[in-house]
Design an enzyme around this catalytic site. Structure first.
Site, PDB file in Angstrom:
ATOM      1  N   GLY A  45       0.661  90.075  14.969  1.00 64.02           N
ATOM      2  CA  GLY A  45       0.514  89.851  16.328  1.00 64.02           C
ATOM      3  C   GLY A  45       1.948  89.501  17.290  1.00 64.02           C
ATOM      4  O   GLY A  45       3.035  89.705  16.456  1.00 64.02           O
ATOM      5  N   GLU A  46       1.730  89.555  18.453  1.00 64.28           N
ATOM      6  CA  GLU A  46       2.968  89.489  19.210  1.00 64.28           C
ATOM      7  C   GLU A  46       3.933  88.151  18.785  1.00 64.28           C
ATOM      8  O   GLU A  46       3.254  87.144  18.586  1.00 64.28           O
ATOM      9  CB  GLU A  46       2.403  89.273  20.708  1.00 64.28           C
ATOM     10  CG  GLU A  46       3.625  89.064  21.872  1.00 64.28           C
ATOM     11  CD  GLU A  46       3.117  88.596  23.080  1.00 64.28           C
ATOM     12  OE1 GLU A  46       3.661  89.288  24.126  1.00 64.28           O
ATOM     13  OE2 GLU A  46       2.557  87.644  23.245  1.00 64.28           O
ATOM     14  N   ALA A  47       4.981  88.435  18.886  1.00 63.70           N
ATOM     15  CA  ALA A  47       6.037  87.139  18.673  1.00 63.70           C
ATOM     16  C   ALA A  47       5.911  86.555  17.473  1.00 63.70           C
ATOM     17  O   ALA A  47       6.479  85.326  17.301  1.00 63.70           O
ATOM     18  CB  ALA A  47       6.173  86.192  19.984  1.00 63.70           C
ATOM     19  N   LEU A  48       5.120  87.264  16.585  1.00 65.95           N
ATOM     20  CA  LEU A  48       5.114  86.430  15.382  1.00 65.95           C
ATOM     21  C   LEU A  48       6.243  85.912  14.573  1.00 65.95           C
ATOM     22  O   LEU A  48       6.235  84.771  13.819  1.00 65.95           O
ATOM     23  CB  LEU A  48       3.966  87.377  14.307  1.00 65.95           C
ATOM     24  CG  LEU A  48       3.602  86.562  13.071  1.00 65.95           C
ATOM     25  CD1 LEU A  48       2.240  85.489  13.646  1.00 65.95           C
ATOM     26  CD2 LEU A  48       2.980  87.488  12.228  1.00 65.95           C
TER      27      LEU A  48
END
Length: 316
Positions: A45-48
């Site tokens: 996922g985003e910015a994980l």
């Protein structure tokens, strides 16, 4: 004969929030798991890495000269990923061992560029090489308090098995022109990275698939109050203000007809594995190919500035 089928994995996991090293180690384990399950591409996922800035909207994040917000940001910047420093070396090694593409969301801090951070999508190939870094074009709402704006340098597609794959971060998936830019580069597999909530994903995933007559993957993270580690700044305050669940996942896959292959999966850490057949794209493009027979370049064209935006340009 080259197979038209690609096995993909969506790794829906929670970070060890705001801890780069611990989150990286967890992601390495999930890449290995994806490799064991035969995945040729695995996405996170985003910015994980190291985590989405959930604190901003819950702790008066827009207050100017706030000592609390400065402490939060200083820690966030310190935990950001410096690719040039080799921070992603363990993931590169994991991709090489698993023989698969790894696509992940990171908070990137470029070398020699101060301490601003970018919400970046990183592509690592099966040889363990970082192939592309796409910086999110426009952070959304409160994200603008902590993330810098990106540029067009990373708006690219890549051959992943039989597919031409591209991707975008979170709400830039709503932007028609970036989608069109990827479609014009032959995209037939779209990967959208999200911090994680079903409500943001459920409509757009199917729309992107139907619009592009492409497979559309949405991969999200999780974030629960219990995912706040004890050792990060203001841990007690964060547990007090964060809801029980800040991100409930929602990873899913839509086919090129816009119908679900995997409906949104919520509230669980899991690896979603699916096989995608390029033949389905060819079938759906019989009547609509957005950058092929249905394009009108004599009327409408799109221009990309691929220069990496920077303050200092040195010329001899």
């Amino acid at each position: 004969m080259i197979s038209s089928v690609l096995t993909v994995g969506l790794a829906q996991i929670a970070p060890i929030w705001l801890d780069r090293a611990a989150t990286l180690a967890k992601m390495v384990d999930w890449v290995a798991r994806a490799g064991r399950e035969g995945c040729q591409l695995v996405a996170f996922g985003e910015a994980l890495l190291p985590g989405y800035p959930f604190w901003v909207e819950l702790t008066d994040g827009a207050r100017f000269e706030s000592a609390l917000q400065k402490r939060f940001y200083a820690h966030y910047a310190e935990q950001a990923v410096r690719i040039e420093r080799g921070d992603l070396a363990p993931l590169c090694a994991a991709a090489r061992a698993a023989k698969c593409w790894v696509l992940l969301g990171v908070m990137e801090q470029p070398a020699a560029r101060g301490h601003s951070v970018y919400c970046s999508m990183v592509w690592i190939d099966p040889q363990g090489e970082v192939r592309n870094v796409h910086r999110k074009l426009m952070p959304t709402f409160e994200e603008r308090l902590v993330w810098a704006t990106g540029d067009g340098a990373g708006l690219r597609t890549f051959d992943v098995g039989p597919f031409r794959a591209g991707g975008l971060n979170c709400w830039e998936n709503w932007m028609p022109l970036p989608r069109a830019a990827l479609q014009a580069q032959g995209e037939d597999l779209h990967v959208a990275l999200w911090p994680g909530n079903v409500r943001n994903i459920i409509d757009l995933t199917r729309h992107i698939a139907r619009e592009g007559r492409s497979f559309s993957l949405a991969v999200s993270g999780l974030m629960r109050r219990g995912d706040v580690p004890d050792h990060i700044p203001e841990a007690a305050l964060l547990r007090e203000v964060l809801p029980e669940t800040s991100a409930n996942g929602g990873s899913c896959i839509a086919g090129p007809d816009g119908q679900w292959l995997v409906e949104p999966v919520a509230d669980v850490e899991t690896l979603i594995v699916a096989q995608l057949d390029l033949a389905r794209v060819r079938e759906e493009r019989q009547n609509f190919d957005p950058s092929g027979h249905y394009a009108r370049p004599d009327v409408l064209r799109l221009e990309i500035d691929r220069r990496r935006q920077q303050v200092l340009i040195e010329r001899d």
